[in-house]
Design a protein around this motif. Structure first.
Motif, PDB file in Angstrom:
ATOM      1  N   GLY A 126      41.995   5.068  48.663  1.00 47.92           N
ATOM      2  CA  GLY A 126      41.173   5.949  49.481  1.00 47.92           C
ATOM      3  C   GLY A 126      39.701   5.800  49.143  1.00 47.92           C
ATOM      4  O   GLY A 126      39.120   4.718  49.248  1.00 47.92           O
ATOM      5  N   LYS A 127      39.105   6.838  48.726  1.00 49.36           N
ATOM      6  CA  LYS A 127      37.677   6.831  48.430  1.00 49.36           C
ATOM      7  C   LYS A 127      37.409   6.093  47.121  1.00 49.36           C
ATOM      8  O   LYS A 127      38.190   6.174  46.185  1.00 49.36           O
ATOM      9  N   PRO A 128      36.272   5.406  47.057  1.00 44.00           N
ATOM     10  CA  PRO A 128      35.911   4.792  45.767  1.00 44.00           C
ATOM     11  C   PRO A 128      35.483   5.861  44.774  1.00 44.00           C
ATOM     12  O   PRO A 128      35.077   6.950  45.149  1.00 44.00           O
ATOM     13  N   ARG A 129      35.598   5.521  43.524  1.00 44.28           N
ATOM     14  CA  ARG A 129      35.203   6.459  42.486  1.00 44.28           C
ATOM     15  C   ARG A 129      33.714   6.728  42.560  1.00 44.28           C
ATOM     16  O   ARG A 129      32.937   5.883  43.018  1.00 44.28           O
ATOM     17  N   PRO A 130      33.255   7.885  42.109  1.00 46.08           N
ATOM     18  CA  PRO A 130      31.824   8.195  42.163  1.00 46.08           C
ATOM     19  C   PRO A 130      30.965   7.188  41.414  1.00 46.08           C
ATOM     20  O   PRO A 130      29.876   6.852  41.862  1.00 46.08           O
ATOM     21  N   SER A 131      31.451   6.696  40.281  1.00 46.32           N
ATOM     22  CA  SER A 131      30.663   5.721  39.524  1.00 46.32           C
ATOM     23  C   SER A 131      30.525   4.416  40.304  1.00 46.32           C
ATOM     24  O   SER A 131      29.472   3.763  40.258  1.00 46.32           O
ATOM     25  N   ASP A 132      31.583   4.013  41.031  1.00 51.13           N
ATOM     26  CA  ASP A 132      31.505   2.799  41.844  1.00 51.13           C
ATOM     27  C   ASP A 132      30.510   2.971  42.982  1.00 51.13           C
ATOM     28  O   ASP A 132      29.744   2.049  43.296  1.00 51.13           O
ATOM     29  N   ARG A 133      30.507   4.129  43.609  1.00 50.32           N
ATOM     30  CA  ARG A 133      29.544   4.385  44.690  1.00 50.32           C
ATOM     31  C   ARG A 133      28.120   4.340  44.168  1.00 50.32           C
ATOM     32  O   ARG A 133      27.215   3.794  44.809  1.00 50.32           O
ATOM     33  N   LEU A 134      27.896   4.880  42.974  1.00 48.73           N
ATOM     34  CA  LEU A 134      26.572   4.872  42.382  1.00 48.73           C
ATOM     35  C   LEU A 134      26.118   3.447  42.098  1.00 48.73           C
ATOM     36  O   LEU A 134      24.980   3.071  42.392  1.00 48.73           O
ATOM     37  N   MET A 135      27.012   2.640  41.552  1.00 48.36           N
ATOM     38  CA  MET A 135      26.661   1.252  41.250  1.00 48.36           C
ATOM     39  C   MET A 135      26.357   0.478  42.523  1.00 48.36           C
ATOM     40  O   MET A 135      25.448  -0.348  42.551  1.00 48.36           O
ATOM     41  N   THR A 137      25.079   1.664  45.325  1.00 43.75           N
ATOM     42  CA  THR A 137      23.753   2.054  45.814  1.00 43.75           C
ATOM     43  C   THR A 137      22.653   1.463  44.943  1.00 43.75           C
ATOM     44  O   THR A 137      21.621   1.033  45.458  1.00 43.75           O
ATOM     45  N   LEU A 138      22.872   1.389  43.637  1.00 46.49           N
ATOM     46  CA  LEU A 138      21.878   0.779  42.761  1.00 46.49           C
ATOM     47  C   LEU A 138      21.712  -0.705  43.062  1.00 46.49           C
ATOM     48  O   LEU A 138      20.600  -1.228  43.102  1.00 46.49           O
ATOM     49  N   ARG A 139      22.818  -1.403  43.290  1.00 38.59           N
ATOM     50  CA  ARG A 139      22.747  -2.826  43.622  1.00 38.59           C
ATOM     51  C   ARG A 139      22.015  -3.055  44.938  1.00 38.59           C
ATOM     52  O   ARG A 139      21.205  -3.978  45.059  1.00 38.59           O
ATOM     53  N   SER A 140      22.302  -2.222  45.933  1.00 34.71           N
ATOM     54  CA  SER A 140      21.627  -2.390  47.219  1.00 34.71           C
ATOM     55  C   SER A 140      20.134  -2.105  47.098  1.00 34.71           C
ATOM     56  O   SER A 140      19.311  -2.777  47.719  1.00 34.71           O
ATOM     57  N   GLN A 141      19.755  -1.139  46.279  1.00 29.32           N
ATOM     58  CA  GLN A 141      18.338  -0.862  46.069  1.00 29.32           C
ATOM     59  C   GLN A 141      17.648  -2.005  45.348  1.00 29.32           C
ATOM     60  O   GLN A 141      16.522  -2.373  45.670  1.00 29.32           O
TER      61      GLN A 141
END
Length: 151
Positions: A126-135, A137-141
């Motif tokens: 289902g949803k990715p873990r919060p830490s994965d989502r944070l990583m 967004t950091l990579r895209s930035q």
């Protein structure tokens, strides 16, 4: 208490402290203690209840204690109940019993939140873990701020 003092205390310019409460208690400034019990933080409300318990025969203090029975903080509410139980009327006793029943129901209904790991099931995509989502967004930035070499 005059209107200027009320304004300053309501807007947190002046702070209600236990030393001020003790001074008001020594000088028998009951209206100031009632104001502090209505508008103070929970520790101030507790101290006001302690200082007003020996004066429960006055009408203003009885009204204050009845309103403090339904306080959001259970400790303050319990202190108000203990102060009122000594000289409570039958109506007030019913209110006391009703609030205690409500507390028991609230404590039963409180559910302990499950940890994140307890909610994961095998094969759950289902949803990715919060830490994965944070990583992500950091990579895209980083990619938008620093384009790859060769451009």
């Amino acid at each position: 208490m005059n209107s200027i003092e009320r304004f300053l205390y309501n807007h947190r310019i002046l702070k209600l402290t236990e030393n001020k409460l003790e001074r008001w208690n020594r000088t028998d400034a009951i209206d100031k203690l009632i104001f502090a019990a209505e508008n103070g933080m929970y520790n101030i409300r507790l101290k006001c209840i302690e200082q007003l318990t020996n004066r429960t025969r006055e009408l203003e203090i009885d009204k204050l204690l009845v309103t403090l029975i339904s306080d959001d903080v259970e400790v303050v509410s319990e202190a108000a109940i203990e102060a009122l139980e000594q000289t409570a009327s039958p109506e007030q006793r019913e209110l006391i019993e009703q609030t205690r029943k409500n507390w028991k129901l609230k404590n039963r209904k409180k559910k302990r939140p499950n940890s994140y790991i307890a909610n994961i099931q095998l094969g759950d995509t289902g949803k990715p873990r919060p830490s994965d989502r944070l990583m992500e967004t950091l990579r895209s930035q980083q990619q938008t701020n620093h384009p790859p070499f060769g451009f």
